[in-house]
Design a protein around this motif. Sequence first.
Motif, short mmCIF file in Angstrom:
data_model
loop_
_atom_site.label_atom_id
_atom_site.label_comp_id
_atom_site.label_asym_id
_atom_site.label_seq_id
_atom_site.Cartn_x
_atom_site.Cartn_y
_atom_site.Cartn_z
N UNK A 46 34.04 -78.65 50.54
CA UNK A 46 33.55 -76.79 50.33
C UNK A 46 34.67 -76.16 50.71
N UNK A 47 35.45 -76.70 51.64
CA UNK A 47 36.63 -75.60 52.07
C UNK A 47 37.36 -74.72 51.04
N UNK A 71 35.48 -72.19 49.65
CA UNK A 71 35.47 -71.17 50.27
C UNK A 71 35.71 -70.18 50.42
N UNK A 72 37.50 -70.49 49.97
CA UNK A 72 38.47 -69.78 50.41
C UNK A 72 39.31 -68.79 49.15
N UNK A 73 38.44 -67.56 49.15
CA UNK A 73 38.47 -66.25 48.16
C UNK A 73 37.83 -66.09 47.05
N UNK A 124 28.71 -68.19 53.78
CA UNK A 124 29.61 -68.89 54.66
C UNK A 124 28.81 -70.75 54.74
N UNK A 125 29.86 -71.32 54.25
CA UNK A 125 29.31 -72.94 55.19
C UNK A 125 29.43 -72.93 56.38
N UNK A 126 29.50 -73.40 57.04
CA UNK A 126 29.74 -74.10 58.63
C UNK A 126 30.55 -75.47 58.00
N UNK A 127 31.40 -76.44 58.88
CA UNK A 127 32.39 -75.58 59.49
C UNK A 127 33.18 -74.41 58.57
N UNK A 128 34.02 -73.44 59.17
CA UNK A 128 34.82 -72.26 58.55
C UNK A 128 35.32 -72.09 59.20
N UNK A 129 37.02 -71.36 58.89
CA UNK A 129 38.20 -70.98 59.16
C UNK A 129 38.30 -69.52 59.67
N UNK A 173 38.80 -67.97 55.85
CA UNK A 173 38.09 -67.68 55.04
C UNK A 173 36.63 -66.95 55.62
#
Lengths: 277, 126
Positions: A158-159, A162-164, B103-108, B111
């Motif tokens: 998931x991380x 979401x990056x870019x 944006x899906x939590x958790x996020x940084x 992101x």
Amino acid sequence: MVTQETLNFLFSLLHKESGLALDDSKTYLIETRLDPIARQEGFPSINDLGRHMKQHPSQPLRQKVIDAMMTNETSFFRDVKPFELLKGVVIPDLLKANEKGRRIRIWTAGCSTGQEPYTISMLLCEMGPALRQWDIGILATDIADGALARAKAGIYSQYEVQRGLPVTYLTRFFNQRKTEWEIKQEVKRLVEFRRLNLLSGFSHLGIFDVIFCRNVLIYFDADTKVRIMEQFADILSSGGVFFLGGAETPFGITGKFTRIETEKGVCYKKNTIPMQP
Amino acid sequence: MKVLIVDDSGLVRRLMRKMISDLGHEPLEAIHGKDALKQLEAHPDIGLMMLDWNMPEMNGVELLDAIKLRWDPVKRPTIIMVTTENQMEKIVQALAKGANEYIMKPFTREILIEKLSILGITNGCN
């Protein structure tokens, strides 16, 4: 604390096997990348790992160390601009230039876990009808086996997605697998992954219209950079385009490229008349 | 840019307020959808809304519906859903109702910065 003896051994091994030119100022890289490997392999410290590698030069452990040191940070659409330039200018130009053969070959050298070649593939899929009946191939290579295996699987956390990555690309080009996301077959099918050490030479790969080699050569020594960049120029088609990382330049290394600056970003083309580096 | 953070969790609002002001934008807060509607009317210059899904009174998608009814699409703020809802159907649903990003939590922080950049929103000036 990593001893000087271990550092020297690792620096020399990495240079010989992968061209990575590290010095004492990069001790932190050794520490952050190899500490997990040492623990995973049951060594109390990186020094013990180094000692073991010296006494038992076994290939798997050696490859693991190289993998860890060579796996570069990557993300989908990293730095955005090269992809805007690719889609907005480079591909449309190639569609005209290669009209006869209807073939486009792209290479991403140092593809790490695959986000870069898949980004290119998604952009090409998006262009859909314009590329129908074209033979499109993206070759993606890396020296790190672990990264390549992940790239081939095309499954991201998931991380990572979401990056870019614009969310519309996530919904269009990925399937959800519980908490992970798998890139769709239509995107995968354009990409061929292969293990390649840039030091071993790559003229056998043939000619490419586009080469991406971003943030890969940064830790290579000057001689290696010259050798590799000149080979890139040799296998780039006459109208071909070369992309480097934002902080990289071929100037001072080789005179074989001309910088092309557009409002969408910077790329390099092969000089027809070689210039001074 | 004025950024409206809509979330029923005080902790999340505090964290997002910090991220938004660190990026040089001006954070405003709402505790649910109804509260957000009031804020949007009071501050027509809100440029971005960061919207949670599950909230009391009026949830995130209900707010998206309300905005669609009341606001000219050109004049309404850019909307990023920021939620623990991480199912494809939910993402598709939110986009269909007018969210611009997700944006899906958790996020940084990375992101958030990259999502803002996708939307063409650069860092503001402090």
